[in-house]
Motif scaffolding. Structure first.
Motif, mmCIF file in Angstrom:
data_model
loop_
_atom_site.group_PDB
_atom_site.id
_atom_site.type_symbol
_atom_site.label_atom_id
_atom_site.label_comp_id
_atom_site.label_asym_id
_atom_site.label_seq_id
_atom_site.Cartn_x
_atom_site.Cartn_y
_atom_site.Cartn_z
ATOM 1 N N ARG A 161 -10.206 -3.505 -7.451
ATOM 2 C CA ARG A 161 -10.517 -2.476 -6.457
ATOM 3 C C ARG A 161 -11.150 -3.082 -5.219
ATOM 4 O O ARG A 161 -10.832 -2.743 -4.088
ATOM 5 C CB ARG A 161 -11.501 -1.464 -7.044
ATOM 6 N N HIS B 134 0.069 2.625 -6.601
ATOM 7 C CA HIS B 134 -0.504 3.795 -7.280
ATOM 8 C C HIS B 134 -0.732 3.525 -8.751
ATOM 9 O O HIS B 134 -1.787 3.850 -9.295
ATOM 10 C CB HIS B 134 0.421 5.003 -7.113
ATOM 11 N N VAL C 296 -4.271 3.555 -10.875
ATOM 12 C CA VAL C 296 -4.531 4.378 -12.059
ATOM 13 C C VAL C 296 -4.893 3.496 -13.255
ATOM 14 O O VAL C 296 -5.840 3.789 -13.999
ATOM 15 C CB VAL C 296 -3.311 5.263 -12.379
ATOM 16 N N ARG D 31 -8.711 -5.221 -3.215
ATOM 17 C CA ARG D 31 -7.718 -4.391 -2.534
ATOM 18 C C ARG D 31 -8.282 -3.865 -1.221
ATOM 19 O O ARG D 31 -7.654 -3.978 -0.165
ATOM 20 C CB ARG D 31 -7.310 -3.216 -3.423
ATOM 21 N N LEU E 73 -7.079 -4.809 2.524
ATOM 22 C CA LEU E 73 -6.648 -3.777 3.475
ATOM 23 C C LEU E 73 -7.415 -3.909 4.782
ATOM 24 O O LEU E 73 -6.857 -3.784 5.871
ATOM 25 C CB LEU E 73 -6.893 -2.387 2.881
ATOM 26 N N VAL F 46 -11.739 1.073 -16.189
ATOM 27 C CA VAL F 46 -13.189 1.268 -16.120
ATOM 28 C C VAL F 46 -13.644 2.470 -16.937
ATOM 29 O O VAL F 46 -14.830 2.702 -17.085
ATOM 30 C CB VAL F 46 -13.703 1.419 -14.670
ATOM 31 N N SER F 47 -12.694 3.260 -17.458
ATOM 32 C CA SER F 47 -13.084 4.464 -18.194
ATOM 33 C C SER F 47 -13.142 4.260 -19.703
ATOM 34 O O SER F 47 -13.813 4.996 -20.401
ATOM 35 C CB SER F 47 -12.123 5.605 -17.887
ATOM 36 N N ILE F 48 -12.397 3.287 -20.203
ATOM 37 C CA ILE F 48 -12.445 3.049 -21.646
ATOM 38 C C ILE F 48 -13.727 2.294 -21.965
ATOM 39 O O ILE F 48 -14.018 1.280 -21.335
ATOM 40 C CB ILE F 48 -11.229 2.226 -22.102
ATOM 41 N N LYS G 185 0.823 -1.202 0.000
ATOM 42 C CA LYS G 185 0.000 0.000 0.000
ATOM 43 C C LYS G 185 0.865 1.263 0.000
ATOM 44 O O LYS G 185 1.808 1.374 0.776
ATOM 45 C CB LYS G 185 -0.889 0.000 1.243
ATOM 46 N N MET H 231 -8.365 2.448 -12.968
ATOM 47 C CA MET H 231 -9.252 3.560 -13.293
ATOM 48 C C MET H 231 -9.378 3.716 -14.804
ATOM 49 O O MET H 231 -10.470 3.926 -15.326
ATOM 50 C CB MET H 231 -8.658 4.835 -12.691
ATOM 51 N N ILE H 232 -8.248 3.605 -15.494
ATOM 52 C CA ILE H 232 -8.293 3.678 -16.953
ATOM 53 C C ILE H 232 -9.144 2.527 -17.482
ATOM 54 O O ILE H 232 -9.949 2.704 -18.395
ATOM 55 C CB ILE H 232 -6.862 3.624 -17.534
#
Lengths: 319, 309
Positions: free
Chosen positions: A203, A134, A138, A206, A210, A144-146, A128, A141-142
Motif C-alpha cells: 500500500r 483493483h 483487495v 503504491r 503514484l 491485513v484483515s486475517i 492504476k 486488504m484481505i
C-alpha cells in the motif's frame, strides 16, 4: 548536519530517560521484594533476614525513590538488567540469548516483504485503475484483515499436519546442524510473517509510486522520448523507493516485539516467546526489561532513520 | 503522449455519460448527502457494510438465533462434529460452537468498538483543546503520545496486561491507553490548520470561550478523518483482542469471545482433527475485520478526496 543531529538527540535522550523512569516506577510497584530481582535469587535464599536487611540498605533500597532510580539506571547503562524471577538467570543473558533467533526470523520476513511489497505496489501504481490494481488492493486488504495467528494456524494445518512438508515449529540451534538442516523450520514462520507484512509495504509503495509518477521529472523523462519502462523503472521507481526504504528501516526494531504472536505459534525461541512466557508467569522484571529493550531499539533506530533521511533529502533538516 | 487521445479510461467513460445526461436535462438534483452518495457508489464499502450489519445483528439478536447457551457444558456431547443438532459441532466440554461464535461476537465487537470510541474520545477531546491552545499543554501531551507510540503496540499492551491484570474492563482501558496517541496527533494536526481559518477569528472577536469555539465550531469540521480513524481502529482492536485471547492473555477464558474460542486451536490435536472448533470463527473474524476495513476505506475516500489513489 551537526546541529540537526544534536536537535534529534535532544529529543531522543530525554524520551529514553522518561521511559526508563516509567519502567522503573512499574518495577517498584510490582508485588514482591525488590531484592529478589536485583541479586541472584539462589544467593538471596541463603541469607538470613538480618543480612537481607543489611543488603537492602547497601543496595540503597531504603533510599528515596529518585536515588534508587539513579542507582538502577546506572546499572542498566552498565548492562546490569537484573535477574529473572523464575530462573535466576541474568536478564541480559536471556535477552542476548534469544535475540539471534528473533533477528533471523525478522530479517528474512523483512527482506521478503519489502521485496514483494514494493514490487507489487509498483506494478499496481503503473497500471492504476486496472483489474490487476483493483485485485491487488483487495488482496492487500484481505491480508491485513486475517489475524496473523489464524493465518499461521491454517499454514500449520496444511503444510505440517496434512502434507508433512514442513515441521510444526521450533528451531534447531546453529551449533549442531548445518544451515540446510535448519532451513525447513525457518520457512513457515518467516513466510507467514512476511505475508502479513507485505500488504502494508504494498500500500505504501503504491501511493509513493503514484506520487512520484505525478512529478515534473517524469514528464521531463517522457518528453526526452525515453521508453515507458525506463521512465517507470529508472525515474519513477527509484525516487519512490526512498520513503519505502525509510519505512522498512523503521520496521526492523518494531519486529523485535512484532513477531510475538508468530513466535508463539511456531514455538520459535525468540524474544517475543520469552516475553509471553514472562507475562504469563508474572515474571515482572523480565517483562519490564524486555519492554525497555525493545522500546530503546525502536527509538535508536528511528533516530538513525531520521539521520539517514536527512542525508538523502536535505530539505528535511529545515523543518 | 498520443495515447491520451485514444485511451479512454473507465472514469472518462462514466464522466461522458454524466455529461450526456446533464445536457439532456435528465440529471436530477439529488437531495442525498454528497458524501453518503459517494460511499454508496463504492461497491466494496457497501458490501462491507452488508457483512458488517449481518454479523452485528446476529450477535445482538443472539438469543433468537441460537438454541443453546454458549456457556452450557454438556459432557454427553463432547467434541462432536457438525450435525443437525449442533450446526458447528461442540467443543471439548460440549459447548455449542455456533452459539459461542454468535455470543462471542458481542464481546469482541464491544471490545473493538468500545476501545476505538474511548480512544477517540480521549484523543480527540485532548487534541482539540491542546491543538487550539498550543503552548505548554500541547507540548506535554505531544511528548506523552510520542512515548506511548514508541513502544511496539503488542509489547505495550502485554506490559499493561501484566501490570493491571486480566479482565474485560482492563482490556478496554489498556486499548484506550495504547490507542489515544494517534487520535490525539491527528486531531491536533487538523486543529493547527483550522484555527487559522477566518470563521475562527470571527468567533474569537465575538468573545466566545475557547471550549465553545473548539468543541462546537471547529470540531465538526475535523470529524471526517476522526470517523475514518475510529473505523480502522475498531478493526485493529478486534484483531488485537483475538490475538491476546488466543494467547490466553486477553479476556478471561470463562467469557466467550472470538479469540477465546480460537484459544483451543493451540492444541495440535484440535487443530488437526476438530476443524469446526477454530476454522469457522477464524473466518468470521477475518470477514468482520475485512468488512470494517472496507467501510473505513470507503469513508476515507468519500471524506478526503486527496487520499484517493
Amino acid at each position: 548536519m551537526l546541529s540537526y543531529t544534536i536537535r534529534r538527540l535532544m529529543i531522543l535522550v530525554p524520551m529514553l530517560i522518561i521511559i526508563s523512569f516509567f519502567i522503573y516506577g512499574g518495577l517498584e510497584l510490582m508485588p514482591g521484594d525488590a531484592v529478589s530481582y536485583m541479586i541472584n535469587p539462589e544467593a538471596a535464599a541463603e541469607l538470613s533476614p538480618e543480612k537481607l536487611d543489611a543488603l537492602r540498605d547497601s543496595l540503597g533500597l531504603n533510599d528515596p525513590f529518585i536515588v534508587r532510580y539513579a542507582i538502577w539506571f546506572k546499572g542498566v547503562l552498565k548492562g546490569d538488567f537484573g535477574y529473572s524471577l523464575s530462573s535466576g538467570v541474568p536478564i541480559r543473558d536471556i535477552v542476548f540469548d534469544r535475540l539471534p533467533a528473533t533477528l533471523e526470523l525478522s530479517f528474512i520476513a523483512l527482506i521478503l516483504s519489502s521485496l514483494f511489497g514494493s514490487l507489487l505496489g509498483f506494478l499496481s501504481a503503473i497500471r492504476k485503475g486496472s483489474i490487476a490494481d483493483h485485485s491487488l488492493t483487495v488482496i492487500g486488504m484481505i491480508g491485513v484483515s486475517i489475524p496473523q495467528f489464524f493465518f499461521g494456524l491454517v499454514a500449520i494445518l496444511i503444510f505440517a499436519l496434512k502434507l508433512h512438508w514442513l515441521p510444526v515449529g521450533g528451531r534447531l540451534m546453529p551449533e549442531y546442524v548445518t544451515y540446510w538442516d535448519r532451513f525447513p523450520h525457518l520457512v513457515m514462520p518467516s513466510l507467514v510473517l512476511a505475508a502479513t507484512m507485505t500488504a502494508g509495504v504494498m500500500r505504501y509503495s503504491r501511493s509513493s509510486m503514484l506520487d512520484s509518477l505525478n512529478k515534473d521529472y517524469i514528464k521531463t523523462a517522457r518528453s526526452k522520448g525515453l521508453p515507458e519502462w525506463r521512465v517507470n523503472l529508472v525515474h519513477g521507481f527509484r525516487v519512490a523507493l526512498t520513503p519505502v526504504v525509510v519505512l522498512v528501516g523503521f520496521r526492523l526494531p518494531t519486529l523485535i516485539g512484532g513477531a510475538v504472536v508468530i513466535e508463539q505459534i511456531f514455538q520459535w525461541p525468540g524474544i517475543g516467546n520469552e516475553f509471553i512466557t514472562a507475562v504469563r508467569g508474572q515474571n515482572f522484571p523480565l517483562v519490564m526489561m524486555i519492554a525497555l529493550f525493545s522500546v530503546t531499539a525502536v527509538l535508536i533506530a528511528s533516530f538513525l532513520v531520521d539521520l539517514l533521511t536527512a542525508v538523502l533529502d536535505p530539505r528535511v533538516k529545515l523543518s | 503522449m498520443n495515447d491520451i487521445k485514444k485511451k479512454k479510461t473507465r472514469l472518462d467513460r462514466s464522466f461522458d455519460k454524466i455529461r450526456a445526461r446533464e445536457e439532456a436535462g435528465l440529471l436530477k438534483q439529488s437531495k442525498m448527502n454528497r458524501q453518503l452518495r459517494k460511499i454508496l457508489n463504492n461497491r466494496l464499502a457497501v458490501g462491507g457494510f452488508v457483512i458488517f450489519s449481518l454479523i452485528l445483528l446476529a450477535s445482538i439478536f443472539a438469543p433468537l438465533i441460537c438454541q443453546y447457551d454458549p456457556l452450557a457444558i454438556d459432557l454427553k456431547a463432547v467434541l462432536q462434529a457438525p450435525s443437525a443438532d449442533h450446526i458447528l459441532g461442540t467443543d471439548r466440554v460440549g459447548r455449542d460452537v455456533f452459539a459461542r461464535i454468535v455470543y462471542g461476537g458481542r464481546i469482541s465487537i464491544l471490545v473493538g468498538l468500545g476501545s476505538a470510541l474511548g480512544a477517540a474520545l480521549v484523543g480527540v477531546s485532548l487534541g482539540c483543546y491542546a491543538g487550539y491552545k498550543g503552548g505548554l499543554i500541547d507540548g506535554l501531551f505531544l511528548r506523552l503520545s510520542e512515548i506511548f507510540m514508541a513502544f511496539p503496540q503488542i509489547i505495550l499492551v502485554l506490559l499493561l496486561v501484566s501490570i493491571l491484570g486480566q479482565s474485560l474492563i482492563n482490556l478496554i482501558v489498556i486499548f484506550i491507553i495504547t490507542g489515544w496517541g494517534p487520535m490525539y496527533r491527528m486531531t491536533r494536526a487538523r486543529m493547527l490548520s483550522l484555527r487559522e481559518e477566518e470563521y475562527v477569528q470571527a468567533l474569537k472577536a465575538f468573545g466566545l470561550g475557547t471550549a465553545t469555539i473548539t468543541y462546537k465550531h471547529i470540531l465538526p469540521n475535523a470529524l471526517g478523518p476522526v470517523m475514518v480513524n475510529i473505523t480502522l481502529s475498531t478493526a485493529m482492536f478486534i484483531l488485537q483482542e483475538a490475538a491476546l485471547s488466543f494467547l490466553g492473555l486477553g479476556v478471561p477464558l470463562n467469557i466467550a469471545t472470538w479469540g477465546n474460542i480460537l484459544n483451543a486451536a493451540q492444541e495440535l490435536r484440535i487443530l488437526q482433527e476438530s476443524w469446526w472448533m477454530w476454522l469457522p470463527v477464524g473466518i468470521v473474524i477475518s470477514l468482520f475485520v475485512l468488512s470494517v476495513n472496507f467501510i473505513g476505506d470507503g469513508l476515507r475516500d468519500s471524506t478526503d478526496p486527496s487520499q484517493q489513489g
